[in-house]
Structures are given as structure tokens and as C-alpha cells.
Write a protein that holds these residues in place. Structure first.
Motif, PDB file in Angstrom:
ATOM      1  N   UNK A  28       0.815  -1.220   0.000  1.00 32.88           N
ATOM      2  CA  UNK A  28       0.000   0.000   0.000  1.00 32.88           C
ATOM      3  C   UNK A  28       0.848   1.269   0.000  1.00 32.88           C
ATOM      4  N   UNK A  29       2.182   1.137   0.144  1.00 36.23           N
ATOM      5  CA  UNK A  29       3.069   2.298   0.090  1.00 36.23           C
ATOM      6  C   UNK A  29       3.375   2.722  -1.343  1.00 36.23           C
ATOM      7  N   UNK A  30       3.075   1.870  -2.302  1.00 40.33           N
ATOM      8  CA  UNK A  30       3.305   2.252  -3.701  1.00 40.33           C
ATOM      9  C   UNK A  30       2.431   3.459  -4.032  1.00 40.33           C
ATOM     10  N   UNK A  31       3.033   4.492  -4.618  1.00 38.45           N
ATOM     11  CA  UNK A  31       2.225   5.671  -4.927  1.00 38.45           C
ATOM     12  C   UNK A  31       2.440   6.195  -6.337  1.00 38.45           C
ATOM     13  N   UNK A  32       3.227   5.468  -7.120  1.00 37.30           N
ATOM     14  CA  UNK A  32       3.457   5.886  -8.505  1.00 37.30           C
ATOM     15  C   UNK A  32       3.649   4.614  -9.299  1.00 37.30           C
ATOM     16  N   UNK A  33       2.956   4.547 -10.439  1.00 35.01           N
ATOM     17  CA  UNK A  33       2.946   3.314 -11.211  1.00 35.01           C
ATOM     18  C   UNK A  33       3.291   3.631 -12.661  1.00 35.01           C
ATOM     19  N   UNK A  34       4.018   2.712 -13.277  1.00 29.76           N
ATOM     20  CA  UNK A  34       4.497   2.938 -14.639  1.00 29.76           C
ATOM     21  C   UNK A  34       4.291   1.678 -15.467  1.00 29.76           C
ATOM     22  N   UNK A  35       4.124   1.888 -16.749  1.00 28.20           N
ATOM     23  CA  UNK A  35       4.105   0.785 -17.706  1.00 28.20           C
ATOM     24  C   UNK A  35       5.241   0.967 -18.691  1.00 28.20           C
ATOM     25  N   UNK A  36       5.939  -0.156 -18.955  1.00 27.77           N
ATOM     26  CA  UNK A  36       7.030  -0.174 -19.913  1.00 27.77           C
ATOM     27  C   UNK A  36       6.741  -1.244 -20.945  1.00 27.77           C
ATOM     28  N   UNK A  37       7.282  -1.006 -22.128  1.00 27.16           N
ATOM     29  CA  UNK A  37       7.142  -1.937 -23.246  1.00 27.16           C
ATOM     30  C   UNK A  37       8.541  -2.399 -23.628  1.00 27.16           C
ATOM     31  N   UNK A  38       8.683  -3.696 -23.886  1.00 25.75           N
ATOM     32  CA  UNK A  38      10.016  -4.218 -24.186  1.00 25.75           C
ATOM     33  C   UNK A  38       9.975  -5.135 -25.388  1.00 25.75           C
ATOM     34  N   UNK A  39      10.844  -4.815 -26.374  1.00 22.26           N
ATOM     35  CA  UNK A  39      11.060  -5.703 -27.504  1.00 22.26           C
ATOM     36  C   UNK A  39      12.239  -6.612 -27.176  1.00 22.26           C
ATOM     37  N   UNK A  40      12.341  -7.775 -27.834  1.00 20.56           N
ATOM     38  CA  UNK A  40      13.451  -8.695 -27.567  1.00 20.56           C
ATOM     39  C   UNK A  40      14.805  -8.028 -27.755  1.00 20.56           C
ATOM     40  N   UNK A  41      15.710  -8.338 -26.858  1.00 20.61           N
ATOM     41  CA  UNK A  41      17.102  -7.876 -26.915  1.00 20.61           C
ATOM     42  C   UNK A  41      17.235  -6.353 -26.845  1.00 20.61           C
ATOM     43  N   UNK A  42      16.222  -5.669 -26.357  1.00 22.18           N
ATOM     44  CA  UNK A  42      16.298  -4.220 -26.162  1.00 22.18           C
ATOM     45  C   UNK A  42      15.924  -3.877 -24.728  1.00 22.18           C
ATOM     46  N   UNK A  43      16.324  -2.679 -24.301  1.00 26.32           N
ATOM     47  CA  UNK A  43      15.867  -2.209 -23.012  1.00 26.32           C
ATOM     48  C   UNK A  43      14.424  -1.771 -23.073  1.00 26.32           C
ATOM     49  N   UNK A  44      13.693  -1.843 -21.956  1.00 15.64           N
ATOM     50  CA  UNK A  44      12.307  -1.383 -21.938  1.00 15.64           C
ATOM     51  C   UNK A  44      12.195   0.103 -22.247  1.00 15.64           C
ATOM     52  N   UNK A  45      11.101   0.489 -22.850  1.00 17.58           N
ATOM     53  CA  UNK A  45      10.818   1.897 -23.097  1.00 17.58           C
ATOM     54  C   UNK A  45       9.588   2.317 -22.304  1.00 17.58           C
ATOM     55  N   UNK A  46       9.656   3.497 -21.757  1.00 11.82           N
ATOM     56  CA  UNK A  46       8.574   4.012 -20.929  1.00 11.82           C
ATOM     57  C   UNK A  46       7.342   4.300 -21.793  1.00 11.82           C
ATOM     58  N   UNK A  47       6.179   3.896 -21.286  1.00 11.37           N
ATOM     59  CA  UNK A  47       4.922   4.128 -22.006  1.00 11.37           C
ATOM     60  C   UNK A  47       4.075   5.205 -21.348  1.00 11.37           C
ATOM     61  N   UNK A  48       3.706   4.950 -20.114  1.00 14.01           N
ATOM     62  CA  UNK A  48       2.749   5.810 -19.444  1.00 14.01           C
ATOM     63  C   UNK A  48       2.837   5.570 -17.944  1.00 14.01           C
ATOM     64  N   UNK A  49       2.472   6.583 -17.169  1.00 17.25           N
ATOM     65  CA  UNK A  49       2.516   6.432 -15.720  1.00 17.25           C
ATOM     66  C   UNK A  49       1.259   7.036 -15.097  1.00 17.25           C
ATOM     67  N   UNK A  50       1.089   6.755 -13.811  1.00 18.46           N
ATOM     68  CA  UNK A  50      -0.033   7.316 -13.079  1.00 18.46           C
ATOM     69  C   UNK A  50       0.354   7.436 -11.618  1.00 18.46           C
TER      70      UNK A  50
END
Lengths: 113, 113
Positions: A28-50
Motif C-alpha cells: 500500500x506504500x506504492x504511490x506511482x505506477x508505470x508501464x514499460x514496453x520491451x522488444x526482444x534484446x532491447x531495453x524497456x521503453x517508458x509508455x505511461x505512468x499514473x
């Protein structure tokens, strides 16, 4: 203990339809959430947060919904496109001031033409 | 614009050999820097983070160490690799303070044989 859970390892959707990716958390201490998208053999890229003071955030085809009482967030992609096929990770920030993100195990999305 | 570099992209090392992975960030100053690892079939696990030169915090007891000799340089090291160190290593940066997203580098695929 898995504080951030993505219970669906994979999801298949047809092009043009809605993709809904789900994420549950326990801290319940989590207060910021993010979604990342990842293609194979690449680092994740930021999509959206809330942040926890909101229940919805929208950016183009991507919308994130947060239900704090249920400790649940979801990512909606409308309309889905074949280029959206990737692994999607949700992440949560436990509000330590240092952004020590806790990631889920990911959901592989396949969008077929 | 900001850019994050990691090298090498892939690495195959024998058990017991040393390791040095480097990450550099361009286009920003005084970033927070992070090392994550994704083991096969697992989510992203935070290993180390740094809020400034010479300041390293370790999240998981392990065979690895990190150093930040310059503001935009972050190094992950090991004196003797174990088989369990195999994985995909990702460096990220973010602005200092809460509610900022982290930006990932391209990653290093490490295989320990």
C-alpha cells in the motif's frame, strides 16, 4: 514475495481490438505506477505512468487505470496494432524518494493482423 | 536530448572470471542511476542505485558490486562470476526526485559458462 504481479504471462488480440493488460500489487506504500514496453534484446521503453492521486491517465491509444482499493491497475491499448506486440511490464514506486521501482514479471502481447 | 549507452551488448564469460559492465548517460547532469537484472523467465530486479558520485546503495546481497566514478558513469563489476550471474543487465537513469520515469539503456546479455 512478489509485490507486483502480472498474472497473465501472455495475451493475444486481433488488430483493431482493445488490449487490456492487468497488474496487481500488495504494498500500500506504492504511490506511482508505470508501464514499460520491451522488444526482444532491447531495453524497456517508458509508455505511461499514473500517480496514486489519480484513477486514470491517457496518452493517445494508451490509457492506464488505477483502482487503489483493489490494488489493481490496468493498461488499455485501443486500437491495438501489430507493432504493439511486445512484453509489457508494470512497475511500482514505493515512495522512498529514490524511485526503487518494483517490476512485475511481464505480459507478452501478440497483436495479429 | 538524453541518451544512455551500455556496453558491451553481449558477453560470454567463464565461471570465476571478472566482470565489468559500463553505462554512461549524456544530456543530463546529476541523474539517479540504476542497475537491474532480468534473469530468464523473471521480472526486472533492482541491483544497485546511485544518487551521486561515489554513492552506491545495494538492494540484493550478491556476487556483484557497483561504482560511480563520474557523474554520468555507472559501472557494474564482479571479481568472480557465478553461473547464476547470467542474465540481461540493464542500466537506467532518472531525474532526481519522485514521480519521474526511468529510462533504460539497451542492455547487456551476459552468459556465464
Amino acid at each position: 514475495d512478489q509485490q507486483v504481479k502480472q498474472n497473465s504471462p501472455s495475451l493475444s488480440v486481433q488488430e483493431g481490438r482493445i488490449s487490456i493488460l492487468n497488474c496487481d500489487y500488495t504494498n500500500s506504500m506504492f504511490d506511482y505506477f508505470l508501464w514499460y514496453k520491451k522488444y526482444p534484446a532491447e531495453g524497456p521503453t517508458f509508455l505511461i505512468s499514473i500517480s496514486s492521486i489519480k484513477d486514470k491517465n491517457e496518452d493517445g491509444r494508451f490509457t492506464v487505470f488505477l483502482n487503489k482499493s483493489a490494488k489493481h491497475l490496468s493498461l488499455h491499448i485501443v486500437p491495438s496494432q501489430p507493432g504493439d506486440s511486445a512484453v509489457y511490464f508494470c512497475a511500482a514506486d514505493p515512495n522512498t524518494g529514490f524511485q526503487k521501482l518494483v517490476f512485475g514479471t511481464g505480459t507478452r502481447l501478440l497483436v495479429s493482423p | 536530448s538524453q541518451t544512455i549507452h551500455q556496453w558491451p551488448a553481449t558477453l560470454v564469460q567463464p565461471v570465476g572470471s571478472p566482470l565489468s559492465l559500463e553505462c554512461t548517460v549524456e544530456g543530463t547532469s546529476n541523474p539517479n542511476l540504476y542497475w537491474y537484472r532480468q534473469a530468464a523467465g523473471r521480472g526486472l530486479q533492482l541491483l544497485f542505485y546511485s544518487v551521486g558520485i561515489g554513492q552506491i546503495s545495494s538492494e540484493v546481497p550478491q556476487n556483484l558490486s557497483a561504482s560511480r566514478p563520474q557523474d554520468r558513469q555507472f559501472i557494474l563489476s564482479s571479481k568472480k562470476l557465478l553461473l547464476s550471474d547470467s542474465g540481461f543487465y540493464l542500466c537506467t537513469w532518472s531525474n532526481s526526485g519522485p514521480y519521474y520515469e526511468q529510462y533504460f539503456g539497451p542492455g547487456t546479455r551476459l552468459t556465464v559458462t
